[in-house]
Design a protein around this motif. Structure first.
Motif, PDB file in Angstrom:
ATOM      1  N   MET A   1       0.820  -1.203   0.000  1.00  0.00           N
ATOM      2  CA  MET A   1       0.000   0.000   0.000  1.00  0.00           C
ATOM      3  C   MET A   1       0.855   1.254   0.000  1.00  0.00           C
ATOM      4  SD  MET A   1      -2.887  -1.366   2.692  1.00  0.00           S
ATOM      5  CE  MET A   1      -3.502   0.277   3.055  1.00  0.00           C
ATOM      6  N   ALA A   2       2.007   1.219   0.700  1.00  0.00           N
ATOM      7  CA  ALA A   2       2.912   2.368   0.707  1.00  0.00           C
ATOM      8  C   ALA A   2       3.452   2.653  -0.683  1.00  0.00           C
ATOM      9  CB  ALA A   2       4.059   2.127   1.682  1.00  0.00           C
ATOM     10  N   CYS A   3       3.528   1.611  -1.525  1.00  0.00           N
ATOM     11  CA  CYS A   3       3.976   1.762  -2.910  1.00  0.00           C
ATOM     12  C   CYS A   3       2.811   2.085  -3.847  1.00  0.00           C
ATOM     13  CB  CYS A   3       4.667   0.481  -3.380  1.00  0.00           C
ATOM     14  SG  CYS A   3       6.201   0.113  -2.503  1.00  0.00           S
ATOM     15  N   GLY A   4       1.616   2.269  -3.292  1.00  0.00           N
ATOM     16  CA  GLY A   4       0.440   2.536  -4.105  1.00  0.00           C
ATOM     17  C   GLY A   4      -0.111   1.312  -4.793  1.00  0.00           C
ATOM     18  N   THR A   5       0.348   0.142  -4.381  1.00  0.00           N
ATOM     19  CA  THR A   5      -0.017  -1.105  -5.057  1.00  0.00           C
ATOM     20  C   THR A   5      -1.182  -1.783  -4.347  1.00  0.00           C
ATOM     21  OG1 THR A   5       2.250  -1.397  -5.814  1.00  0.00           O
ATOM     22  CG2 THR A   5       0.845  -3.354  -5.811  1.00  0.00           C
ATOM     23  N   PRO A   6      -2.282  -2.023  -5.041  1.00  0.00           N
ATOM     24  CA  PRO A   6      -3.416  -2.696  -4.406  1.00  0.00           C
ATOM     25  C   PRO A   6      -3.097  -4.150  -4.080  1.00  0.00           C
ATOM     26  CG  PRO A   6      -3.821  -2.379  -6.746  1.00  0.00           C
ATOM     27  CD  PRO A   6      -2.558  -1.645  -6.433  1.00  0.00           C
ATOM     28  N   VAL A   7      -3.829  -4.687  -3.112  1.00  0.00           N
ATOM     29  CA  VAL A   7      -3.587  -6.031  -2.596  1.00  0.00           C
ATOM     30  C   VAL A   7      -4.816  -6.901  -2.831  1.00  0.00           C
ATOM     31  CG1 VAL A   7      -3.004  -7.396  -0.552  1.00  0.00           C
ATOM     32  CG2 VAL A   7      -2.074  -5.068  -0.821  1.00  0.00           C
ATOM     33  N   ILE A   8      -4.584  -8.075  -3.347  1.00  0.00           N
ATOM     34  CA  ILE A   8      -5.641  -9.091  -3.420  1.00  0.00           C
ATOM     35  C   ILE A   8      -5.305 -10.134  -2.370  1.00  0.00           C
ATOM     36  CG2 ILE A   8      -6.739 -10.851  -4.845  1.00  0.00           C
ATOM     37  CD1 ILE A   8      -6.054  -9.161  -7.295  1.00  0.00           C
ATOM     38  N   ALA A   9      -6.116 -10.169  -1.315  1.00  0.00           N
ATOM     39  CA  ALA A   9      -5.792 -10.987  -0.143  1.00  0.00           C
ATOM     40  C   ALA A   9      -6.934 -11.935   0.182  1.00  0.00           C
ATOM     41  CB  ALA A   9      -5.498 -10.088   1.062  1.00  0.00           C
ATOM     42  N   TRP A  10      -6.553 -13.104   0.683  1.00  0.00           N
ATOM     43  CA  TRP A  10      -7.533 -14.115   1.063  1.00  0.00           C
ATOM     44  C   TRP A  10      -8.122 -13.767   2.426  1.00  0.00           C
ATOM     45  CZ3 TRP A  10      -5.147 -14.551  -3.210  1.00  0.00           C
ATOM     46  CH2 TRP A  10      -5.438 -15.551  -4.129  1.00  0.00           C
ATOM     47  N   ASP A  11      -9.380 -14.077   2.601  1.00  0.00           N
ATOM     48  CA  ASP A  11     -10.167 -13.627   3.754  1.00  0.00           C
ATOM     49  C   ASP A  11      -9.866 -14.467   4.991  1.00  0.00           C
ATOM     50  OD1 ASP A  11     -11.954 -12.300   5.312  1.00  0.00           O
ATOM     51  OD2 ASP A  11     -13.757 -13.100   4.356  1.00  0.00           O
ATOM     52  N   ARG A  12      -8.687 -14.247   5.572  1.00  0.00           N
ATOM     53  CA  ARG A  12      -8.289 -14.964   6.781  1.00  0.00           C
ATOM     54  C   ARG A  12      -7.571 -13.996   7.720  1.00  0.00           C
ATOM     55  NH1 ARG A  12      -6.988 -18.749   2.546  1.00  0.00           N
ATOM     56  NH2 ARG A  12      -8.417 -20.518   2.582  1.00  0.00           N
ATOM     57  N   GLY A  13      -7.655 -14.289   9.008  1.00  0.00           N
ATOM     58  CA  GLY A  13      -6.936 -13.495   9.993  1.00  0.00           C
ATOM     59  C   GLY A  13      -7.294 -12.022   9.930  1.00  0.00           C
ATOM     60  N   SER A  14      -6.271 -11.175   9.833  1.00  0.00           N
ATOM     61  CA  SER A  14      -6.440  -9.725   9.944  1.00  0.00           C
ATOM     62  C   SER A  14      -6.810  -9.034   8.640  1.00  0.00           C
ATOM     63  CB  SER A  14      -5.124  -9.112  10.440  1.00  0.00           C
ATOM     64  OG  SER A  14      -4.107  -9.296   9.457  1.00  0.00           O
ATOM     65  N   VAL A  15      -6.948  -9.787   7.552  1.00  0.00           N
ATOM     66  CA  VAL A  15      -7.034  -9.186   6.224  1.00  0.00           C
ATOM     67  C   VAL A  15      -8.106  -8.103   6.128  1.00  0.00           C
ATOM     68  CG1 VAL A  15      -7.783  -9.693   3.854  1.00  0.00           C
ATOM     69  CG2 VAL A  15      -5.916 -10.991   4.892  1.00  0.00           C
ATOM     70  N   ARG A  16      -9.303  -8.356   6.648  1.00  0.00           N
ATOM     71  CA  ARG A  16     -10.381  -7.371   6.517  1.00  0.00           C
ATOM     72  C   ARG A  16     -10.135  -6.111   7.346  1.00  0.00           C
ATOM     73  NH1 ARG A  16     -14.747  -8.328   3.550  1.00  0.00           N
ATOM     74  NH2 ARG A  16     -15.075 -10.462   2.799  1.00  0.00           N
ATOM     75  N   GLU A  17      -9.217  -6.173   8.308  1.00  0.00           N
ATOM     76  CA  GLU A  17      -8.858  -4.975   9.062  1.00  0.00           C
ATOM     77  C   GLU A  17      -7.862  -4.102   8.306  1.00  0.00           C
ATOM     78  OE1 GLU A  17      -7.810  -5.794  13.242  1.00  0.00           O
ATOM     79  OE2 GLU A  17      -8.538  -7.823  12.843  1.00  0.00           O
ATOM     80  N   VAL A  18      -7.147  -4.694   7.377  1.00  0.00           N
ATOM     81  CA  VAL A  18      -6.091  -3.983   6.663  1.00  0.00           C
ATOM     82  C   VAL A  18      -6.554  -3.505   5.295  1.00  0.00           C
ATOM     83  CG1 VAL A  18      -3.728  -4.156   5.758  1.00  0.00           C
ATOM     84  CG2 VAL A  18      -4.340  -5.305   7.906  1.00  0.00           C
ATOM     85  N   ILE A  19      -7.253  -4.364   4.574  1.00  0.00           N
ATOM     86  CA  ILE A  19      -7.661  -4.051   3.200  1.00  0.00           C
ATOM     87  C   ILE A  19      -9.067  -3.458   3.190  1.00  0.00           C
ATOM     88  CG2 ILE A  19      -8.084  -4.979   0.899  1.00  0.00           C
ATOM     89  CD1 ILE A  19      -5.135  -4.962   1.856  1.00  0.00           C
ATOM     90  N   ASP A  20      -9.220  -2.313   2.530  1.00  0.00           N
ATOM     91  CA  ASP A  20     -10.535  -1.713   2.288  1.00  0.00           C
ATOM     92  C   ASP A  20     -10.976  -2.121   0.885  1.00  0.00           C
ATOM     93  OD1 ASP A  20     -10.695  -0.192   4.728  1.00  0.00           O
ATOM     94  OD2 ASP A  20      -9.173   1.135   3.894  1.00  0.00           O
ATOM     95  N   PRO A  21     -11.926  -3.060   0.789  1.00  0.00           N
ATOM     96  CA  PRO A  21     -12.323  -3.568  -0.533  1.00  0.00           C
ATOM     97  C   PRO A  21     -12.759  -2.454  -1.482  1.00  0.00           C
ATOM     98  CG  PRO A  21     -13.207  -4.967   1.201  1.00  0.00           C
ATOM     99  CD  PRO A  21     -12.633  -3.757   1.879  1.00  0.00           C
ATOM    100  N   GLY A  22     -12.207  -2.503  -2.690  1.00  0.00           N
ATOM    101  CA  GLY A  22     -12.530  -1.499  -3.689  1.00  0.00           C
ATOM    102  C   GLY A  22     -11.718  -0.231  -3.566  1.00  0.00           C
TER     103      GLY A  22
END
Length: 356
Positions: free
Chosen positions: A280-301
């Motif tokens: 994210m610091a590089c401006g690069t979006p992340v496609i992450a699997w829905d486990r652990g902390s992922v939904r706290e870090v990634i804002d979908p869309g």
């Protein structure tokens, strides 16, 4: 209206107790040591009196106390060492902590277990951060034995496995705002992580290939499970899927900054996932699997997409260009800087000191 001056809160005397495996910060592998270093330097920038208790090959602007070199330094000099060496290093470091314990207002521990016994009657003026999952038997026994130990979770997902008696807040990781810069993207996709079944680089290769995008994978081969790389990853490598090994921050800037997306196909309850905010610091979006902390870090869309299957990941890659890279960087700056991490921990430190 008469001006009434507001008293400034005084600086705190803070000890940061680092692990003994790698120096702080690490030369390569060592996410925990990187977080400890970034937190230490951010606390120093805030004006606090910080002491880093860490291996002698560590580098810091804080006061530095050390008992021995890191395990990695000893192995580089001596070759393979006896299995008991890490415990010996930890015992020596904890002895150093015990000697200086009275000098600190708060002790922040990033180790495993033994520090809880060393803290004694100062245990209430400590914070423990566990940089691993909390749902296994060793942690359950540990927390049962030390219900008075304040523990800060690194995500709400991790904290759900923490006994209520130990809970003292959630602090997401952060990195210095200037470590990485927004990159142009437009290239293939990236994967960064250990070559292990928890991180699933084989899944990343299959998804990239199904989406018709080349992928570069960075990360060392898991020493505890080398067969995984040999049997599950190596056969999938080719011109469109290249393993570049471990990389430093400069190479990480290039890899992430030029990537259209980071794939994060974890297969375990990830307590945080530092590489997500590096992307994210590089401006690069992340496609992450829905486990652990992922939904706290990634804002979908906004900063990427959260998926459950390889098919969903391929579909997400097809619309990755709808994500605004400038917006990804902005969200990083708003949520995941080292300065914010330090501020959140200081709030916990002061709350604990206020209970006395």
């Amino acid at each position: 209206m008469r001006f009434v001056p507001v008293a400034m809160e005084s600086p705190l005397r803070i000890a940061q107790l680092a692990p003994v495996i790698y120096p702080t910060p690490p030369r390569g592998t060592g996410g925990t040591e990187r977080v400890v270093s970034d937190l230490t330097e951010a606390l120093m920038a805030m004006g606090h009196d910080v002491t880093l208790i860490a291996p002698s090959d560590s580098v810091t602007t804080a006061r530095h106390l050390s008992a021995h070199p890191s395990l990695s330094a000893l192995e580089a000099y001596h070759g393979p060492v006896a299995p008991g060496v890490p415990a010996a290093l930890e015992a020596a470091q904890l002895g150093l902590l015990a000697k200086h314990l009275a000098e600190f207002d708060i002790v922040h521990c990033h180790g495993e277990f033994a520090h809880a016994a060393v803290l004694g009657d100062r245990i209430g003026h400590s914070v423990t951060t566990v940089h691993w999952r909390l749902d296994e038997l060793d942690r359950k026994l540990f927390f049962h034995s030390f219900p008075e130990l304040p523990v800060a979770a690194i995500s709400a997902a991790q904290g759900r496995d923490l006994p209520r008696a130990n809970r003292t807040g959630v602090v997401h990781h952060g990195i210095p705002v200037d470590r990485f810069q927004a990159g142009p993207g437009g290239g293939g996709v990236a994967f960064i992580g250990r070559m292990t079944d928890q991180k699933r680089p084989d899944v990343a290769i299959r998804v990239a290939r199904a989406a018709g995008r080349p992928i570069r994978l960075a990360g060392g081969i898991d020493v505890g499970n080398p067969r995984y790389f040999d049997e599950r990853v190596a056969p999938l490598l080719g011109e469109d899927a290249v393993h570049v090994g471990e990389i430093d921050d400069r190479a990480k800037q290039g890899l992430l900054g030029e990537a259209a997306a980071l794939l994060f196909p974890i297969d375990w309850p990830e307590p945080f996932g530092l590489v997500m905010i590096e992307a994210m610091a590089c401006g690069t979006p992340v496609i992450a699997w829905d486990r652990g902390s992922v939904r706290e870090v990634i804002d979908p869309g906004v900063t990427g997409f959260v998926v459950r299957t390889e098919e969903e990941a391929v579909a997400a890659l097809a619309k990755i260009d709808t994500i605004d890279r400038a917006g990804v960087r902005e969200r990083f700056e708003a949520r995941f800087t080292a300065a914010r991490m330090a501020e959140d921990y200081v709030a916990i430190y002061r709350e604990l000191l206020g209970r006395a």
